[in-house]
Design a protein around this motif. Sequence first.
Motif, PDB file in Angstrom:
ATOM      1  N   ARG A  29     -12.804   9.831  18.471  1.00  0.00           N
ATOM      2  CA  ARG A  29     -12.738   8.557  16.955  1.00  0.00           C
ATOM      3  C   ARG A  29     -12.375   9.057  16.621  1.00  0.00           C
ATOM      4  O   ARG A  29     -12.856  10.653  15.854  1.00  0.00           O
ATOM      5  CB  ARG A  29     -13.858   7.455  16.729  1.00  0.00           C
ATOM      6  N   ALA A  30     -11.595   8.457  15.348  1.00  0.00           N
ATOM      7  CA  ALA A  30     -11.109   9.177  13.794  1.00  0.00           C
ATOM      8  C   ALA A  30     -12.582   9.188  13.265  1.00  0.00           C
ATOM      9  O   ALA A  30     -13.273   7.415  12.889  1.00  0.00           O
ATOM     10  CB  ALA A  30     -10.240   8.841  13.265  1.00  0.00           C
ATOM     11  N   THR A  31     -12.471  10.176  12.279  1.00  0.00           N
ATOM     12  CA  THR A  31     -14.367  10.991  11.276  1.00  0.00           C
ATOM     13  C   THR A  31     -13.527  10.766   9.962  1.00  0.00           C
ATOM     14  O   THR A  31     -13.027  11.575   9.578  1.00  0.00           O
ATOM     15  CB  THR A  31     -15.027  10.440  11.482  1.00  0.00           C
ATOM     16  N   TYR A  32     -13.484  10.493   8.717  1.00  0.00           N
ATOM     17  CA  TYR A  32     -13.172  11.377   7.639  1.00  0.00           C
ATOM     18  C   TYR A  32     -14.586  12.102   7.032  1.00  0.00           C
ATOM     19  O   TYR A  32     -15.488  11.206   7.833  1.00  0.00           O
ATOM     20  CB  TYR A  32     -13.112  10.549   6.277  1.00  0.00           C
ATOM     21  N   VAL A  33     -13.913  13.003   6.585  1.00  0.00           N
ATOM     22  CA  VAL A  33     -14.762  14.081   6.675  1.00  0.00           C
ATOM     23  C   VAL A  33     -14.421  15.361   5.294  1.00  0.00           C
ATOM     24  O   VAL A  33     -13.827  14.926   4.658  1.00  0.00           O
ATOM     25  CB  VAL A  33     -15.131  15.404   7.580  1.00  0.00           C
ATOM     26  N   THR A  34     -15.668  15.692   4.302  1.00  0.00           N
ATOM     27  CA  THR A  34     -14.961  16.812   3.457  1.00  0.00           C
ATOM     28  C   THR A  34     -15.905  18.165   4.197  1.00  0.00           C
ATOM     29  O   THR A  34     -16.469  18.288   4.516  1.00  0.00           O
ATOM     30  CB  THR A  34     -16.008  16.115   2.069  1.00  0.00           C
ATOM     31  N   ARG A  35     -14.691  18.787   4.127  1.00  0.00           N
ATOM     32  CA  ARG A  35     -14.803  20.349   4.368  1.00  0.00           C
ATOM     33  C   ARG A  35     -14.397  21.221   2.768  1.00  0.00           C
ATOM     34  O   ARG A  35     -14.335  20.899   2.027  1.00  0.00           O
ATOM     35  CB  ARG A  35     -14.044  20.397   4.847  1.00  0.00           C
ATOM     36  N   GLN A  36     -15.556  22.529   3.324  1.00  0.00           N
ATOM     37  CA  GLN A  36     -15.238  23.242   1.975  1.00  0.00           C
ATOM     38  C   GLN A  36     -14.491  24.222   1.605  1.00  0.00           C
ATOM     39  O   GLN A  36     -13.648  24.394   3.180  1.00  0.00           O
ATOM     40  CB  GLN A  36     -16.360  24.433   2.678  1.00  0.00           C
ATOM     41  N   ALA A  37     -13.589  23.369   0.479  1.00  0.00           N
ATOM     42  CA  ALA A  37     -12.291  24.043  -0.015  1.00  0.00           C
ATOM     43  C   ALA A  37     -12.457  25.650  -0.025  1.00  0.00           C
ATOM     44  O   ALA A  37     -12.883  26.381  -0.331  1.00  0.00           O
ATOM     45  CB  ALA A  37     -11.985  24.247  -1.114  1.00  0.00           C
ATOM     46  N   PRO A  38     -11.319  26.587   0.727  1.00  0.00           N
ATOM     47  CA  PRO A  38     -11.872  27.791   0.354  1.00  0.00           C
ATOM     48  C   PRO A  38     -11.722  28.902  -0.929  1.00  0.00           C
ATOM     49  O   PRO A  38     -12.593  29.132  -1.179  1.00  0.00           O
ATOM     50  CB  PRO A  38      -9.964  28.261   1.476  1.00  0.00           C
ATOM     51  N   CYS A  39     -11.291  28.245  -1.879  1.00  0.00           N
ATOM     52  CA  CYS A  39     -11.201  28.442  -3.514  1.00  0.00           C
ATOM     53  C   CYS A  39     -12.635  28.285  -3.643  1.00  0.00           C
ATOM     54  O   CYS A  39     -13.280  29.485  -4.127  1.00  0.00           O
ATOM     55  CB  CYS A  39      -9.874  27.645  -3.858  1.00  0.00           C
ATOM     56  N   GLY A  40     -12.950  27.761  -3.701  1.00  0.00           N
ATOM     57  CA  GLY A  40     -14.944  26.961  -4.298  1.00  0.00           C
ATOM     58  C   GLY A  40     -15.611  27.445  -3.380  1.00  0.00           C
ATOM     59  O   GLY A  40     -16.424  28.668  -3.415  1.00  0.00           O
ATOM     60  N   ASN A  41     -15.253  28.971  -1.892  1.00  0.00           N
ATOM     61  CA  ASN A  41     -15.943  29.023  -1.223  1.00  0.00           C
ATOM     62  C   ASN A  41     -16.247  30.553  -0.979  1.00  0.00           C
ATOM     63  O   ASN A  41     -17.474  30.977  -1.081  1.00  0.00           O
ATOM     64  CB  ASN A  41     -15.526  28.921   0.201  1.00  0.00           C
ATOM     65  N   ALA A  42     -14.294  30.792  -2.329  1.00  0.00           N
ATOM     66  CA  ALA A  42     -14.543  32.358  -2.567  1.00  0.00           C
ATOM     67  C   ALA A  42     -15.294  32.651  -4.022  1.00  0.00           C
ATOM     68  O   ALA A  42     -15.316  33.922  -4.296  1.00  0.00           O
ATOM     69  CB  ALA A  42     -13.371  32.358  -1.779  1.00  0.00           C
TER      70      ALA A  42
END
Length: 546
Positions: A29-42
């Motif tokens: 199934r499809a599910t919505y996620v929030t991943r860490q953006a590379p900019c904020g991670n850096a």
Amino acid sequence: MAEPQLPFAITLGPGSSRSDLTGSWRTERATYVTRQAPCGNACPAGEAVRDWLYDAEEGDAGYERAWRRIVETNPFPAVMGRVCYHPCETSCNRGQLDESVGINSVERFLGDRAIELGWSLPAVAAPTGRRVLVVGAGPAGLSAAYHLVRLGHDVTVREAESRPGGMMRWGIPRYRLPRSVLDAEVQRILDLGVRLELGVRVDDLAGTMAAEHFDAVLVAIGAQVGRRAYIPAGSAAHVLDAVTVLHGIEAGERPLLGRRVAVYGGGNTAIDAARTARRLGAADALVVYRRTRERMPAHESEVQEAEEEGVRFRWLSTIGEVEESSIVVEQMELDETGFPQPTGRTEVLAADSVVLALGQESDLSLLTGIEQVDLARGVVHTSPTMMTGQPGIFAAGDVTPGDRSVTVAIGHGRVAAERIDVWLAGLAPAPEPPRELAAFDMLNTWYYEDAPRAHRPRLELVRRQSTFEEVVEGLDVDNALYEARRCMSCGTCLSCDNCVAVCPDNAVVSLGMPGSYAIDLDYCKGCGICVAECPCGAIEMVPEEI
């Protein structure tokens, strides 16, 4: 004769797909996620870069909200928009499409706008009754004081210098950071109730804690002492260190460097010293560095600006001897490991003075006698909680091991404040949950139009060579808005409705609020088209629960 057995899908009756419960076909199934953006991670300061850019995309309606999101973690957006070397931009996914988003320039725009319009920092919490001493009013100390006072603690900052700011004031020239900007952002922190004591040197930390009943102390004194190196020099040779030169200029002095100045080193301080020498009238400013340009720790933009202003560079070279009006330079070559080795080939160059920019060290005398504090290799070692071996004594910024920059120090100050707050409450810090990074290959960049980056204008060259006016100017309102809107929102939904439009089963339902969608599992057959067509990588397929 028996009728042939056809696949189930072919035997479905005509009409809308809503009449067929295709969800029973699904294996994932499809599910919505929030991943860490590379900019904020850096971001060393810990900013939620993607989130405040999203706010800034609204223009006037969102600028203050974007600024307030920044100052949740970093109280110096106008300063950072000038002096940060923006690792966020190096990590930006858009850099693989055309050019990275000008995050640093938008942050500066928001910081300057906050100063212009008089936006105030968030209110502080109710008093806790706990007293914290911060030693050092540099970026780490002021950042920690800001977060500690917001948490409700009584904060005193003691600074040996006559003005606050640390290396932001005494080490970064005015052509990079106007003092009016620094003063405005420091004053906002003091307005929250932080007590600042200037010209007060702490020599005995243990005694101060005991006598004045501080519950915790943060050592954030920076690295304010220029590192020396043994170089044979004649009695009339004029050798200075870059930290002293830059400090003296900020204090109103005008060092006598002569017409020909050699700067020995390859970091940003070396570049600042050479560019400053040009502004003080040196006809020739030469940076001598023992490695190649590619291995130089100074930021490339600083090197380029220095070259534009007439600073020369001598790569793969060391200074072996200094005389009254000359230096002896030896050519180096890199061995198979990339380490420079002497060649024995020398050359005499004219130089009225030599400025050493070989790194900086900390004066740790205030910690003398506290045996539990590890001062090996000239830095203060801490646990992951940022506390030393002595309970209640914490350390942050350049005084600790690791990378040294204003942005790193600001991030250290924030984390140290959080750790002090948890320790004062008798708790253990909660580990941060891991978050998946939104990699470039998770995006569908076909949906993003080509949008060349808006670059900040620079002061005309003739004025850069003779004045300390700010070199890099800010974006105007139109360009700042344009640049914020170049953000691809990596890893979080941007409410484009692609998923609603492409779903063949009409199984994606918009809930009305931005970024709010639901999957109707009676009809989602797990085809994955929504995942493939999501521009920002905010949907993923997961195995169906059995």
